[in-house]
Enzyme design. Sequence first.
Site: not given
Ligand code: FPP
Length: 253
Positions: A26, A74
């Site tokens: 996250d 998501n």
């Molecule tokens: C959460 O950060 C992250 C995600 C919803 C996506 C995770 C994806 C990756 C790390 C990239 C792709 C992964 C692979 C395995 C190729 P957020 O967007 O919720 O952050 P925030 O809470 O700061 O808004």
Amino acid sequence: MSLSPDPIPIKPTPAGVPRHVAIVMDGNGRWATRRRLPRVAGHAKGVEAVRTTVEACAREGIEFLTLFAFSSENWRRPADEVSVLMRLFITALEREVTQLRANGIRLRVVGQIDAFEGRLQRLIREAEQRTANNTRMTLTIAANYGGRWDIVQAVRALVEERPELVRDPSLVTEDALSRHMALAHAPEPDLFIRTGGEQRISNFMLWQLAYTEFYFTDTFWPDFGPEVLASALASYRDRERRFGRTSAQVATA
Ligand code: FPP
């Protein structure tokens, strides 16, 4: 879903090292916003952190690493952000599978994969097949995954396999259900890590986290690497895992 054909491999894990680490990645969006970058720049940087973390975990002797890449919820994000995340998965699969093979890492993807576009589904299946015989570490990516979905699909699969359970529900056991969970190929996680400062599970592996040790860090996922992993592992080494027993019983055992 069919029963996982491959048994959980048993090999010695270094003392005090968790066998299975599960991570909620996250903080990508906030990492980017703090730098006045678009949120998707955080996701792109997050892919780099995935690569570093996979390598670091393999070096530590961790046998199973599970990453929450995309939750069932998501899809509620803006369409262009979802689309960038899908592109990132595709590019990562295209680029990284050779490295995974070279490093002895088996890839599994769990979740409602059939909701993804055909090309992504094909790449996932190919990557799983090409890495199926690797034994150093199993990397599981949870994509379009939700812990409640997992329990429901396992119940459906169990009843489909054994219709007699409807007439005699006493035959439903934890073991029978566990064999149908999406992560039946892995032992339950020993250590759960969540980056980004929030302290919640967010519908990740609800069934499997029953006795897992939790570690929360304020570090945003793009900044996660060997140092924060080392802190989480050090914290884990200090925990006493009692599984319902008393401290004295654990000491005797
Ligand atoms: C959460 O950060 C992250 C995600 C919803 C996506 C995770 C994806 C990756 C790390 C990239 C792709 C992964 C692979 C395995 C190729 P957020 O967007 O919720 O952050 P925030 O809470 O700061 O808004």
